[in-house]
Design an enzyme around this catalytic site. Structure first.
Site, PDB file in Angstrom:
ATOM      1  N   CYS A 120      94.907 -26.168 -20.621  1.00  0.00           N
ATOM      2  CA  CYS A 120      95.569 -25.733 -21.851  1.00  0.00           C
ATOM      3  C   CYS A 120      97.077 -25.911 -21.740  1.00  0.00           C
ATOM      4  O   CYS A 120      97.670 -25.648 -20.692  1.00  0.00           O
ATOM      5  CB  CYS A 120      95.260 -24.259 -22.133  1.00  0.00           C
ATOM      6  SG  CYS A 120      93.573 -23.939 -22.647  1.00  0.00           S
ATOM      7  N   PRO A 126     104.195 -23.193 -13.825  1.00  0.00           N
ATOM      8  CA  PRO A 126     104.490 -23.925 -12.594  1.00  0.00           C
ATOM      9  C   PRO A 126     103.586 -23.497 -11.445  1.00  0.00           C
ATOM     10  O   PRO A 126     103.041 -22.395 -11.428  1.00  0.00           O
ATOM     11  CB  PRO A 126     105.949 -23.563 -12.315  1.00  0.00           C
ATOM     12  CG  PRO A 126     106.139 -22.229 -12.962  1.00  0.00           C
ATOM     13  CD  PRO A 126     105.273 -22.259 -14.187  1.00  0.00           C
ATOM     14  N   ILE A 127     103.456 -24.399 -10.448  1.00  0.00           N
ATOM     15  CA  ILE A 127     102.630 -24.106  -9.278  1.00  0.00           C
ATOM     16  C   ILE A 127     103.486 -23.914  -8.032  1.00  0.00           C
ATOM     17  O   ILE A 127     102.987 -24.004  -6.918  1.00  0.00           O
ATOM     18  CB  ILE A 127     101.600 -25.227  -9.044  1.00  0.00           C
ATOM     19  CG1 ILE A 127     102.303 -26.570  -8.806  1.00  0.00           C
ATOM     20  CG2 ILE A 127     100.633 -25.324 -10.220  1.00  0.00           C
ATOM     21  CD1 ILE A 127     101.371 -27.636  -8.292  1.00  0.00           C
ATOM     22  N   ASP A 128     104.770 -23.623  -8.223  1.00  0.00           N
ATOM     23  CA  ASP A 128     105.662 -23.494  -7.071  1.00  0.00           C
ATOM     24  C   ASP A 128     105.240 -22.378  -6.125  1.00  0.00           C
ATOM     25  O   ASP A 128     105.438 -22.484  -4.910  1.00  0.00           O
ATOM     26  CB  ASP A 128     107.115 -23.289  -7.529  1.00  0.00           C
ATOM     27  CG  ASP A 128     107.289 -22.051  -8.397  1.00  0.00           C
ATOM     28  OD1 ASP A 128     106.478 -21.856  -9.309  1.00  0.00           O
ATOM     29  OD2 ASP A 128     108.240 -21.285  -8.156  1.00  0.00           O
TER      30      ASP A 128
END
Length: 423
Positions: A120, A126-128
């Protein structure tokens, strides 16, 4: 392309509805099966959703045997052989939750390559936090051209403080830590029921995870994990969606097998509104008289706060409650896209930064609308039930990611709703 047609205006839901296994639980559980180097892992109460098929294909793409028996809602995974270290882009790109395979692949193989995930379009998401946590455990992370490559001959236990209690990051780091050398402590960890369910599975596989459901997780690494059998918890978001559906239609619905404790944040707001919500032996019963409901102020927060995945559906409820309600979105930015579609149906609302003001109790009319994300699709269908005339909801690929036979369940409760194919 399918569409849903709803004839609204006089809908009053009544009866019983069965809730499926939790989408947000089963996806990381499937990722966890990658860690089992001995035996088979069997997951039961698995929902039949497009996201589940996608995650099955992600795991299968690692050269792991995956058998999904839809008739009995069971997935059997055999990861006992050697596995590949690169997740297939074709499937990872479709679904954001697929990033949770990064930790298990890395812990199992010492090397992992995963493309940036899809899903979605809700804010930047973010995947930080995932990557910082793995780096704290000794992984070397390289990001090139949309691909994430992680390397660590052996992950090391570490103390990790997360700036935000991210569910996905908590799950990824939990799984990676199960095979790390030493003890890993995750502070400010996510506390959702799905985190607890994952910890239970990992411990059944031979891991040593403590503190699930609290803000501090302690994971003592072990040499290997083995297969087991585990039942997926019920879907609190699906249960919550039907609670809202009953409330906004002056209904009387028993949500079978729904877990009160998992839904407490939502239930507290329904009670504040004036909805009658009671725990029964077979689930949760919701009774309502919309004319007597009061407007409320809601703020989404990480668990045990009000769930962001119920924000859109609760907006639909606010639309029929006379007076001014407000709902603040603090978990994801840009998650009010559904309001523009609801305005086509006559909703009066305005957005000020992270807060939407809803002027409820005004007439709503059926319209042609398009789903903007998974939970928005459900919200638009619910709004269609209370709007005068016919509402047509398109772009159902979002809906199928998280709801099984949603229109059929609503129809059994009394909604005038159908799903048709559009050439």
């Amino acid at each position: 392309m399918d569409k849903i047609i709803v004839k609204g205006g006089n809908t009053r839901l009544s009866g019983e509805v069965v809730i499926e296994g939790a989408k947000n639980a089963v996806l990381p559980l499937l990722a966890a099966t990658i860690l089992a180097s001995e035996g088979q892992t069997t997951l039961t109460n698995v929902p039949i959703l497009s996201d589940v098929y996608t995650m099955n294909n992600v795991v299968r793409g690692l050269d792991i045997a995956v058998d999904f028996n839809e008739e009995n809602n069971t997935v059997v995974v055999d990861a006992s052989g050697e596995i590949l270290d690169q997740a297939p882009y074709e499937y990872v790109s479709k679904m954001r939750a697929s990033i949770v395979v990064l930790g298990p692949i890395l812990a199992r193989n010492g090397h992992a390559k995963v493309s940036m995930p899809g899903g979605c379009t809700i804010g930047s998401r973010p995947i930080d936090l995932h990557l910082k946590g793995l780096e704290a455990m000794g992984a070397k992370i390289i990001q090139v051209g949309g691909d994430i490559t992680a390397t660590a001959e052996k992950l090391k236990g570490a103390t990790i403080y997360m700036d935000f209690p991210s569910v996905g990051a908590t799950q990824n780091l939990m799984m990676a830590a199960t095979l790390a050398d030493g003890v890993t402590t995750i502070e400010n960890a996510a506390r959702e029921p799905e985190i607890v369910d994952l910890a239970i599975l990992l411990n059944e596989m031979g891991a040593n995870v403590k503190g699930a459901g609290t803000e501090k997780l302690v994971i003592k690494g072990v040499k290997s994990l083995h297969g087991t059998q585990h039942a997926v918890i019920q879907d609190r978001i699906e249960a919550g969606t039907f609670m809202v559906a009953a409330a906004m239609t002056s209904g009387n619905v028993l949500i079978k097998d729904a877990i009160w404790e998992h839904n407490r944040p939502l239930i507290s707001k329904l009670l504040e509104m004036g909805v009658d919500v009671k725990e029964e032996d077979r689930g949760i019963r919701v009774k309502s008289d919309v004319s007597k409901l009061k407007p409320v102020a809601v703020k989404t927060l990480p668990h045990p706060g009000f769930p962001t995945d119920m924000q859109a559906q609760f907006t639909a409820l606010m639309a029929v409650v006379k007076g001014k309600s407000s709902i603040s979105e603090t978990v994801f930015e840009n998650r009010f896209q559904h309001l523009e579609e609801m305005r086509r149906m006559g909703l009066h609302s305005e957005i000020l930064r992270d807060t939407a003001m809803i002027h409820g109790g005004l007439p709503l009319q059926g319209a042609r609308v398009m789903s903007t994300d998974l939970r928005a699709s459900a919200a638009l269908i619910l709004t269609g039930m209370v709007a005068e005339g016919t509402t047509t909801v398109g772009k159902l690929t979002h809906l199928d990611r998280g709801y099984y036979k949603f229109h059929e369940k609503l129809a059994k409760l009394g909604a005038q709703i159908s799903r048709v194919s559009e050439a």
